[in-house]
Design an enzyme around this catalytic site. Structure first.
Site, PDB file in Angstrom:
ATOM      1  N   LYS A 490       4.989   0.994  16.458  1.00  0.00           N
ATOM      2  CA  LYS A 490       3.790   0.163  16.291  1.00  0.00           C
ATOM      3  C   LYS A 490       3.351   0.159  14.834  1.00  0.00           C
ATOM      4  O   LYS A 490       3.823   0.959  14.020  1.00  0.00           O
ATOM      5  CB  LYS A 490       2.667   0.678  17.187  1.00  0.00           C
ATOM      6  CG  LYS A 490       2.222   2.111  16.899  1.00  0.00           C
ATOM      7  CD  LYS A 490       1.165   2.555  17.889  1.00  0.00           C
ATOM      8  CE  LYS A 490       0.708   3.991  17.620  1.00  0.00           C
ATOM      9  NZ  LYS A 490      -0.319   4.435  18.566  1.00  0.00           N
ATOM     10  N   ARG A 588      -9.833   7.728  26.452  1.00  0.00           N
ATOM     11  CA  ARG A 588      -9.593   6.493  25.724  1.00  0.00           C
ATOM     12  C   ARG A 588      -9.124   5.500  26.781  1.00  0.00           C
ATOM     13  O   ARG A 588      -9.855   5.237  27.730  1.00  0.00           O
ATOM     14  CB  ARG A 588      -8.557   6.727  24.602  1.00  0.00           C
ATOM     15  CG  ARG A 588      -8.573   5.658  23.522  1.00  0.00           C
ATOM     16  CD  ARG A 588      -7.707   6.041  22.325  1.00  0.00           C
ATOM     17  NE  ARG A 588      -6.322   6.289  22.699  1.00  0.00           N
ATOM     18  CZ  ARG A 588      -5.357   6.556  21.811  1.00  0.00           C
ATOM     19  NH1 ARG A 588      -5.642   6.615  20.531  1.00  0.00           N
ATOM     20  NH2 ARG A 588      -4.121   6.765  22.218  1.00  0.00           N
ATOM     21  N   TYR A 717     -11.971   1.973 -15.383  1.00  0.00           N
ATOM     22  CA  TYR A 717     -13.289   1.515 -14.954  1.00  0.00           C
ATOM     23  C   TYR A 717     -14.342   2.613 -15.114  1.00  0.00           C
ATOM     24  O   TYR A 717     -14.099   3.780 -14.802  1.00  0.00           O
ATOM     25  CB  TYR A 717     -13.252   1.076 -13.490  1.00  0.00           C
ATOM     26  CG  TYR A 717     -12.711  -0.314 -13.286  1.00  0.00           C
ATOM     27  CD1 TYR A 717     -13.311  -1.425 -13.875  1.00  0.00           C
ATOM     28  CD2 TYR A 717     -11.581  -0.524 -12.488  1.00  0.00           C
ATOM     29  CE1 TYR A 717     -12.808  -2.698 -13.679  1.00  0.00           C
ATOM     30  CE2 TYR A 717     -11.063  -1.796 -12.280  1.00  0.00           C
ATOM     31  CZ  TYR A 717     -11.686  -2.880 -12.890  1.00  0.00           C
ATOM     32  OH  TYR A 717     -11.190  -4.144 -12.698  1.00  0.00           O
ATOM     33  N   MET A 766      -7.466  -2.102  -8.362  1.00  0.00           N
ATOM     34  CA  MET A 766      -6.983  -2.863  -7.220  1.00  0.00           C
ATOM     35  C   MET A 766      -5.460  -3.016  -7.248  1.00  0.00           C
ATOM     36  O   MET A 766      -4.780  -2.785  -6.236  1.00  0.00           O
ATOM     37  CB  MET A 766      -7.634  -4.246  -7.171  1.00  0.00           C
ATOM     38  CG  MET A 766      -7.086  -5.109  -6.028  1.00  0.00           C
ATOM     39  SD  MET A 766      -7.869  -6.720  -5.909  1.00  0.00           S
ATOM     40  CE  MET A 766      -9.412  -6.285  -5.113  1.00  0.00           C
TER      41      MET A 766
END
Length: 823
Positions: A490, A588, A717, A766
């Site tokens: 998955k 769950r 930054y 980023m």
């Protein structure tokens, strides 16, 4: 080539089961899917941790094979089959290869050690041009790989180069009898396969068994442990050592000077100074190259010819590489050598990964095959036709003649050289095709790979399929033979890419896959995956799609079950396999015990359309010893629910509860199936299997710019990056949008560049991150940066980011290129 009656004598089998003693045997095979010349192939039914070759004899017969080595009696009405019955089919294979080796009398080089075996072998193959060389394909150095390698020896060969690797005691004894080398190279002694030996000294002693009967041994005199062991054990042999040590008997290294792109090595040989240049700067490559120099000197090469050859060496990708190409294609890169055995391996991998795509092969002339051009082209054409290749592009005058053997069904184009192909490559239709690029180094087909590659992000997530297979084997050995493995892929196989991994797992005959959502299952079916697929979190509106694509949903509540039966009541011809999930305490997804009775009533009513394949649950704390009492209670609850459901529906589905950690810690609960997820990728949350598993993923970036920044300046930054001295700052092409979490910045995490650790400085951006490389001037733009991998575990990054490896993998952006390698 041997007669069937000869084979019987060689492997010690009674000939009474041979109906055709004059049958010709040319090929050996253990996999029924790889058969090319069935009538001349001898099939060995090997038994492994995952599969028993005897289970595939029927498939082998259907493929046309007529000769079988077995350890179990196989009953058949066929009257045209030869059977060799032996006690151990692996030993029979090894004995046959050992006999074949004894029929030839030319020098054989045996290479062993922890690292560098394949590189040295391939470099020597590139460097030796005055005689016909036969060698191990790829990394064929195991108990089965060595026999297959030695079986390649044929008339006309003048030198053999074979590598031998072991993972436990007594294995080298068998390999030594097969290879019987005259000359040996010991590369290095490292940590690989430490778990199989009592200590390093024991592992070294086992590896040295390869040199039992050798006349000459080459080794690095500076490796004190190895050097002392060889001198002690083989003091009466011709020991050729090299190194900086004055005790080196062959040549002494006086100086090594590295630049940004190569290394100059000053060598004292027979009291004369010689200098060679190699196009590498890392320590491992320099050592591998010097082993090659030593062997070439032994063969009689002079330093001028060695220097010429060394300059042409290229770094060798040790494995097949698969990556995305332009126009939706996939590329399989195997451009570092060209021999028949490696071509067979590569074209098998192409067929394995192609799925529904058309298959294309771009192929150059081969070197040093020992066959006439016509014989070579005929064998290549047989492989191409057997694997139903639709299109062939030939590069070189020799391989251009293959067209006469291909027939009308294969499209064919020929080019005299690589440059001519590159000029016209934009006119070739490669849309959605699976393309194998295979050829000799001299043709530089890597230029074709570059031209056809997707030019997106250069950062990569590499998935080592050989390590996947290894880990699968480790867990399989831990299970009962009747316990099946469900491989959970998955979240795009935890970032690896589910389609590519699923094709590989299906090829390895994994019985079940599991994905999270229906669209993941549909994608796998459309790519050609046929084995059962469980949908762990199915959408309640997706029953039609699941029946259409033969997907098997997890069913966890009455409402969901009623949605399914509502659909089935309208579509009375439809059927569906399902997996019932019980809530045993995690709270769950899952049925409660109060829902069992109405669930049984529904299942009984739709007995003809619904088949319960398994009943299972999920452990909340399988890796945590403090929660073991609760784990045992969960199992008791599952067993109670299972008994009630099985009695109610009138048959016994399969049962499972264990994930990767549970497989390791609770062997008493293996039941009928287990679910293997993170463990497949070499991640062990229990710590008990860590030394047995291999890391599968390697995340790499590259340096795009380097700046000199003085101590008084800040970096990044908000000026968060503070320097303690004037430093060089490397900008790498990976940021938090790629999955490198911001919390890793400001010195908390280090990346690996050229084998050394350097800290991230300032905030992770980023698309980019900054690395403080201090005053290291050897690091250059374009250098590879390892975020995590085999030598730098993903768990380190996970700890820094205060999370788990699952999350790190799942965060890796889809814009990061996925690269798949296979040895």
């Amino acid at each position: 080539m041997y007669k069937a009656s000869e084979i019987a004598k060689i492997i010690g089998s009674d000939a009474k089961y041979l109906v055709d003693p004059d049958a010709t045997i040319r090929y050996l095979e253990m996999d029924t899917r790889k058969i090319v010349q069935p009538k001349e192939t001898l099939y060995f039914a090997l038994s492994g941790s995952m599969h028993d070759g005897h289970d595939f004899i029927k498939d082998a017969i259907e493929s046309g094979i007529r000769n079988f080595v077995v350890s179990k009696v196989y009953l058949t009405d066929r009257q045209d089959l030869n059977f060799y019955i032996v006690d151990n089919t692996l030993i029979a294979l090894q004995n046959l290869a050992a006999y074949h080796r004894q029929q030839f009398d030319f020098p054989i080089l045996g290479i062993t050690g922890s690292n560098g075996k394949t590189t040295i072998k391939e470099w020597l193959y590139q460097l030796i041009n005055d005689r016909q060389v036969v060698k191990s394909p790829k990394s064929y150095n195991s108990q089965t790989g060595v026999p297959l390698s030695v079986w390649q020896i044929k008339e006309g060969d003048q030198l053999g180069i074979f590598e031998a690797g072991i993972s436990r005691p007594h294995e080298m004894e068998a390999l030594q009898k097969i290879i019987r080398p005259d000359i040996g190279i010991f590369t290095t002694l490292g940590d690989a396969h430490n778990e199989g030996f009592e200590d390093q000294a024991t592992k070294l002693a086992e590896k040295l068994i390869l040199f039992k009967d050798e006349k000459t041994i080459i080794f690095n005199a500076d490796n004190i442990e190895v050097s002392n062991a060889i001198k002690h054990k083989f003091g009466d042999r011709n020991l050729l050592s090299w190194g900086k040590s004055a005790d080196a008997t062959l040549f002494q290294i006086l100086d090594v000077i590295t630049t940004s792109h190569d290394s100059r090595i000053d060598i004292l040989f027979q009291e004369k100074l010689n200098t060679i240049h190699i196009p590498f700067t890392d320590v491992a490559s320099i050592e591998n190259a010097l082993h090659c120099v030593a062997f070439l000197l032994l063969l009689g090469y002079n330093f001028e010819s060695i220097e010429t050859g060394m300059k042409r060496l290229q770094n060798i990708p040790m494995r097949l590489e698969m990556k995305n190409g332009i126009q939706g294609s996939i590329l399989i890169n195997d451009t570092y050598n060209a021999d028949l055995q490696s071509f067979k391996i590569a074209i098998e991998f192409l067929s394995q990964q192609a799925g529904q795509r058309e298959k294309m092969v771009i192929l150059s002339d081969f070197m040093q095959t020992g066959l006439t051009p016509e014989q070579l082209n005929l064998q290549l054409a047989n492989q191409i036709q057997n694997h139903q290749i639709q299109e062939v592009i030939a590069v070189g005058k020799g391989v251009a003649e293959i067209s006469k053997f291909l027939g009308d069904k294969v499209q064919f184009q020929a080019y005299e050289n690589t440059d001519q192909l590159l000029k016209e490559i934009s006119t070739i239709d490669i849309y959605q095709k699976a393309i194998l690029v295979k050829g000799a180094r001299s043709f530089q087909l890597e230029k074709v790979i570059h031209a056809l590659s997707d030019k997106g992000h250069t950062a990569t997530l590499e998935t080592d399929l050989q390590a996947v297979e290894h880990n699968l084997g480790v867990f399989s050995k831990h299970l009962k033979s009747e316990t099946q493995i469900i491989v959970v892929i998955k979240a795009s196989a935890y970032g690896s890419g589910s389609e590519e991994l699923a094709k590989f797992l299906e090829f390895k005959k994994v019985p079940y896959l599991a994905v999270a959502f229906i669209d993941e299952g549909i994608q796998l079916r459309k790519s050609g995956i046929q084995i059962p697929i469980i949908i762990l979190n199915p959408d309640r509106n997706g029953v039609l799609e699941m029946t259409k694509y033969n997907l098997e949903p997890e069913v966890y509540c009455l409402e969901q079950l009623e949605d399914i039966t509502t659909f089935l009541s309208r579509e009375t011809s439809s059927t569906l396999n399902i997996h019932i999930k019980m809530d045993t305490g995690m709270h769950r997804l899952g049925f409660s015990k109060d829902e069992i009775l109405p669930m049984i009533q529904i299942l009984s009513e739709y007995r003809s359309q619904l088949k319960v394949k398994s009943i299972f649950s999920h452990l909340s704390s399988s890796e945590d010893p403090d929660d073991d009492d609760f784990t045992h209670r969960q199992v008791v609850r599952l067993n109670e629910a299972y008994d009630r459901i099985a009695q109610g529906i009138g048959y016994k589905p399969m049962k499972h509860i264990l994930n990767s950690a549970g497989i390791i810690r609770f062997p008493q609960y293996h039941f009928d199936m287990v679910r293997l997820g993170l463990g497949l990728y070499g991640i062990d949350s229990t710590g008990q299997f860590a030394d047995k598993l291999e890391k599968v993923h390697t995340l790499k970036a590259s340096i795009v710019q380097i700046k000199n920044v003085v101590k008084s300046e800040e970096v990044g930054y908000n000026r968060r990056g503070k320097l303690t001295e004037d430093s060089r700052i490397a900008v790498i092409n990976m940021g938090y949008a790629d999955g490198l979490m911001r919390i890793a910045g400001n010195g908390k995490f280090c990346v690996n560049i050229r084998g050394k650790e350097y800290p991230l400085i300032g905030n992770v951006c980023m698309d980019l991150s900054l690395v403080n490389i201090g005053n290291n001037t050897s690091i250059k733009i374009g250098d590879e940066v390892e975020i995590f991998g085999k030598s730098k575990p993903i768990e380190i990054l996970a700890d820094v980011c205060q999370t788990i490896p699952y999350e790190i993998l799942c965060r890796i952006s889809t814009r990061i290129k996925r690269l798949y390698t296979q040895g």
